[in-house]
Write a protein that holds these residues in place. Structure first.
Motif, PDB file in Angstrom:
ATOM      1  N   SER A   1       0.849  -1.184   0.000  1.00  0.00           N
ATOM      2  CA  SER A   1       0.000   0.000   0.000  1.00  0.00           C
ATOM      3  C   SER A   1       0.891   1.242   0.000  1.00  0.00           C
ATOM      4  O   SER A   1       1.570   1.528   0.989  1.00  0.00           O
ATOM      5  CB  SER A   1      -0.905   0.009   1.230  1.00  0.00           C
ATOM      6  N   LEU A   2       0.869   1.965  -1.106  1.00  0.00           N
ATOM      7  CA  LEU A   2       1.677   3.173  -1.228  1.00  0.00           C
ATOM      8  C   LEU A   2       1.232   4.231  -0.222  1.00  0.00           C
ATOM      9  O   LEU A   2       2.053   4.915   0.385  1.00  0.00           O
ATOM     10  CB  LEU A   2       1.585   3.719  -2.654  1.00  0.00           C
ATOM     11  N   LYS A   3      -0.074   4.348   0.000  1.00  0.00           N
ATOM     12  CA  LYS A   3      -0.625   5.332   0.931  1.00  0.00           C
ATOM     13  C   LYS A   3      -0.103   5.098   2.355  1.00  0.00           C
ATOM     14  O   LYS A   3       0.340   6.027   3.030  1.00  0.00           O
ATOM     15  CB  LYS A   3      -2.152   5.241   0.912  1.00  0.00           C
ATOM     16  N   LYS A   4      -0.134   3.849   2.811  1.00  0.00           N
ATOM     17  CA  LYS A   4       0.350   3.522   4.158  1.00  0.00           C
ATOM     18  C   LYS A   4       1.858   3.720   4.275  1.00  0.00           C
ATOM     19  O   LYS A   4       2.362   4.145   5.307  1.00  0.00           O
ATOM     20  CB  LYS A   4      -0.014   2.085   4.518  1.00  0.00           C
ATOM     21  N   ARG A   5       2.561   3.411   3.195  1.00  0.00           N
ATOM     22  CA  ARG A   5       4.014   3.553   3.192  1.00  0.00           C
ATOM     23  C   ARG A   5       4.416   5.019   3.365  1.00  0.00           C
ATOM     24  O   ARG A   5       5.311   5.349   4.145  1.00  0.00           O
ATOM     25  CB  ARG A   5       4.559   2.993   1.889  1.00  0.00           C
ATOM     26  N   VAL A   6       3.758   5.912   2.640  1.00  0.00           N
ATOM     27  CA  VAL A   6       4.059   7.343   2.708  1.00  0.00           C
ATOM     28  C   VAL A   6       3.640   7.914   4.056  1.00  0.00           C
ATOM     29  O   VAL A   6       4.379   8.674   4.679  1.00  0.00           O
ATOM     30  CB  VAL A   6       3.367   8.105   1.549  1.00  0.00           C
ATOM     31  N   SER A   7       2.456   7.532   4.542  1.00  0.00           N
ATOM     32  CA  SER A   7       1.975   8.078   5.810  1.00  0.00           C
ATOM     33  C   SER A   7       2.853   7.641   6.988  1.00  0.00           C
ATOM     34  O   SER A   7       3.038   8.385   7.948  1.00  0.00           O
ATOM     35  CB  SER A   7       0.518   7.699   6.056  1.00  0.00           C
ATOM     36  N   ALA A   8       3.417   6.439   6.924  1.00  0.00           N
ATOM     37  CA  ALA A   8       4.310   5.968   7.988  1.00  0.00           C
ATOM     38  C   ALA A   8       5.587   6.786   8.021  1.00  0.00           C
ATOM     39  O   ALA A   8       6.129   7.080   9.095  1.00  0.00           O
ATOM     40  CB  ALA A   8       4.626   4.502   7.789  1.00  0.00           C
ATOM     41  N   ARG A   9       6.080   7.171   6.867  1.00  0.00           N
ATOM     42  CA  ARG A   9       7.320   7.949   6.786  1.00  0.00           C
ATOM     43  C   ARG A   9       7.140   9.396   7.205  1.00  0.00           C
ATOM     44  O   ARG A   9       8.080  10.037   7.658  1.00  0.00           O
ATOM     45  CB  ARG A   9       7.858   7.926   5.352  1.00  0.00           C
ATOM     46  N   THR A  10       5.942   9.937   7.013  1.00  0.00           N
ATOM     47  CA  THR A  10       5.730  11.369   7.248  1.00  0.00           C
ATOM     48  C   THR A  10       4.866  11.644   8.477  1.00  0.00           C
ATOM     49  O   THR A  10       4.445  12.780   8.670  1.00  0.00           O
ATOM     50  CB  THR A  10       5.070  12.015   6.023  1.00  0.00           C
ATOM     51  N   SER A  11       4.607  10.651   9.320  1.00  0.00           N
ATOM     52  CA  SER A  11       3.717  10.850  10.458  1.00  0.00           C
ATOM     53  C   SER A  11       4.361  11.754  11.511  1.00  0.00           C
ATOM     54  O   SER A  11       5.568  11.687  11.775  1.00  0.00           O
ATOM     55  CB  SER A  11       3.325   9.517  11.085  1.00  0.00           C
ATOM     56  N   LEU A  12       3.566  12.580  12.119  1.00  0.00           N
ATOM     57  CA  LEU A  12       4.023  13.511  13.147  1.00  0.00           C
ATOM     58  C   LEU A  12       4.519  12.751  14.379  1.00  0.00           C
ATOM     59  O   LEU A  12       5.530  13.121  14.980  1.00  0.00           O
ATOM     60  CB  LEU A  12       2.895  14.474  13.526  1.00  0.00           C
ATOM     61  N   LYS A  13       3.808  11.674  14.741  1.00  0.00           N
ATOM     62  CA  LYS A  13       4.187  10.879  15.914  1.00  0.00           C
ATOM     63  C   LYS A  13       5.615  10.329  15.754  1.00  0.00           C
ATOM     64  O   LYS A  13       6.425  10.396  16.678  1.00  0.00           O
ATOM     65  CB  LYS A  13       3.203   9.735  16.077  1.00  0.00           C
ATOM     66  N   ARG A  14       5.927   9.825  14.573  1.00  0.00           N
ATOM     67  CA  ARG A  14       7.266   9.280  14.312  1.00  0.00           C
ATOM     68  C   ARG A  14       8.322  10.369  14.409  1.00  0.00           C
ATOM     69  O   ARG A  14       9.396  10.156  14.979  1.00  0.00           O
ATOM     70  CB  ARG A  14       7.282   8.632  12.930  1.00  0.00           C
ATOM     71  N   GLN A  15       8.031  11.536  13.857  1.00  0.00           N
ATOM     72  CA  GLN A  15       8.977  12.651  13.889  1.00  0.00           C
ATOM     73  C   GLN A  15       9.307  13.045  15.328  1.00  0.00           C
ATOM     74  O   GLN A  15      10.463  13.241  15.687  1.00  0.00           O
ATOM     75  CB  GLN A  15       8.380  13.860  13.155  1.00  0.00           C
ATOM     76  N   VAL A  16       8.271  13.138  16.168  1.00  0.00           N
ATOM     77  CA  VAL A  16       8.458  13.554  17.571  1.00  0.00           C
ATOM     78  C   VAL A  16       9.292  12.531  18.323  1.00  0.00           C
ATOM     79  O   VAL A  16      10.226  12.887  19.049  1.00  0.00           O
ATOM     80  CB  VAL A  16       7.088  13.757  18.253  1.00  0.00           C
TER      81      VAL A  16
END
Length: 67
Positions: A9-24
């Motif tokens: 799933s391209l959508k899930k792949r991109v959202s996992a990389r750009t999620s705010l929670k991950r960044q924090v």
């Protein structure tokens, strides 16, 4: 539980990389040491361990074929 090939799933792949929670988590060094996932959430750790052993990623399979 999933058995066999995972559906990409391209959508899930991109959202996992750009999620705010991950960044924090990564910027504040709140990460758990590698291999200590059982300490944070044992139920999720057990589920993920079984999931990774019973399913495979199509992209990793293609990568191995062309190496």
């Amino acid at each position: 539980m999933k058995f066999g090939m995972r559906k990409p799933s391209l959508k899930k792949r991109v959202s996992a990389r750009t999620s705010l929670k991950r960044q924090v988590v990564h910027r504040t060094n709140l990460k758990m040491p590698k291999g200590k996932g059982w300490a944070r959430n044992p139920k999720k750790y057990a589920y993920n361990k079984v999931y990774r052993k019973t399913s495979f990623d199509i992209f990793k399979l293609i990568k191995k074929m062309f190496k």
